[in-house]
Design a protein around this motif. Structure first.
Motif, PDB file in Angstrom:
ATOM      1  N   GLU A   1       0.828  -1.207   0.000  1.00  0.00           N
ATOM      2  CA  GLU A   1       0.000   0.000   0.000  1.00  0.00           C
ATOM      3  C   GLU A   1       0.862   1.257   0.000  1.00  0.00           C
ATOM      4  O   GLU A   1       1.910   1.302   0.660  1.00  0.00           O
TER       5      GLU A   1
ATOM      6  N   ASP B   1       2.160   4.870   1.123  1.00  0.00           N
ATOM      7  CA  ASP B   1       2.104   5.581   2.397  1.00  0.00           C
ATOM      8  C   ASP B   1       1.501   6.965   2.172  1.00  0.00           C
ATOM      9  O   ASP B   1       1.155   7.345   1.055  1.00  0.00           O
ATOM     10  N   ASP B   2       1.343   7.740   3.257  1.00  0.00           N
ATOM     11  CA  ASP B   2       0.713   9.058   3.157  1.00  0.00           C
ATOM     12  C   ASP B   2       1.474   9.994   2.229  1.00  0.00           C
ATOM     13  O   ASP B   2       0.861  10.760   1.481  1.00  0.00           O
ATOM     14  N   ASP B   3       2.822   9.952   2.272  1.00  0.00           N
ATOM     15  CA  ASP B   3       3.609  10.828   1.402  1.00  0.00           C
ATOM     16  C   ASP B   3       3.335  10.525  -0.069  1.00  0.00           C
ATOM     17  O   ASP B   3       3.163  11.432  -0.878  1.00  0.00           O
ATOM     18  N   GLU B   4       3.299   9.245  -0.411  1.00  0.00           N
ATOM     19  CA  GLU B   4       3.038   8.889  -1.803  1.00  0.00           C
ATOM     20  C   GLU B   4       1.624   9.303  -2.208  1.00  0.00           C
ATOM     21  O   GLU B   4       1.421   9.850  -3.293  1.00  0.00           O
ATOM     22  N   ASN B   5       0.653   9.061  -1.345  1.00  0.00           N
ATOM     23  CA  ASN B   5      -0.712   9.469  -1.663  1.00  0.00           C
ATOM     24  C   ASN B   5      -0.819  10.976  -1.880  1.00  0.00           C
ATOM     25  O   ASN B   5      -1.522  11.435  -2.785  1.00  0.00           O
TER      26      ASN B   5
ATOM     27  N   GLN C   1       8.503   4.450  -5.837  1.00  0.00           N
ATOM     28  CA  GLN C   1       8.043   3.716  -4.657  1.00  0.00           C
ATOM     29  C   GLN C   1       7.698   2.260  -4.951  1.00  0.00           C
ATOM     30  O   GLN C   1       7.374   1.506  -4.036  1.00  0.00           O
TER      31      GLN C   1
END
Length: 125
Positions: A74, A76-80, A98
């Motif tokens: 999944e 992470d928040d940074d990638e989202n 990523q």
């Protein structure tokens, strides 16, 4: 070690296919642990990676074949957060920096979007 690819050991080669902006396909043998951004850049594909693979931009946005999407850990928040800035975001969008190759991803297909969005300081002046 951004930009450096490992040579796969004989018998442990993994395969990734890139679908280019013009619809062509290129398949490469790669090693486990290499990421999609480094693989694309090492083979001269049109993937910018403006932040150098530090998950601080969306210029390495790729669209992952749905058959492989659930095999990738999944985001992470940074990638989202960075994906929210990507041009042409889809349900199977990821940042190439990523996505690290693993045995589960052998044969993965990723499409390069038609455009990328690279915000620079001059864009805000």
């Amino acid at each position: 070690m951004h930009g450096h690819l490992h040579k796969p050991k004989p018998g442990e080669e993994l395969h990734v296919t890139f679908i280019t902006k013009d619809g062509g396909q290129q398949t490469f043998e790669v090693a486990e642990g290499d990421n999609i951004l480094d693989i694309a850049q090492a083979h001269g594909l049109d993937m910018e990676g403006a932040c150098g693979g530090s998950c601080a931009c969306s210029t390495c946005h790729v669209i992952v074949d749905p058959d492989f999407y659930d095999e990738i850990p999944e985001p992470d928040d940074d990638e989202n957060d960075m994906l929210d800035l990507a041009f042409g975001l889809t349900e199977t969008s990821r940042l190439g920096c990523q996505v690290k190759m693993s045995k589960e991803l052998d044969g993965i297909r990723v499409a390069l979007p038609a455009m990328t969005r690279n915000l620079q300081l001059k864009d805000f002046n």
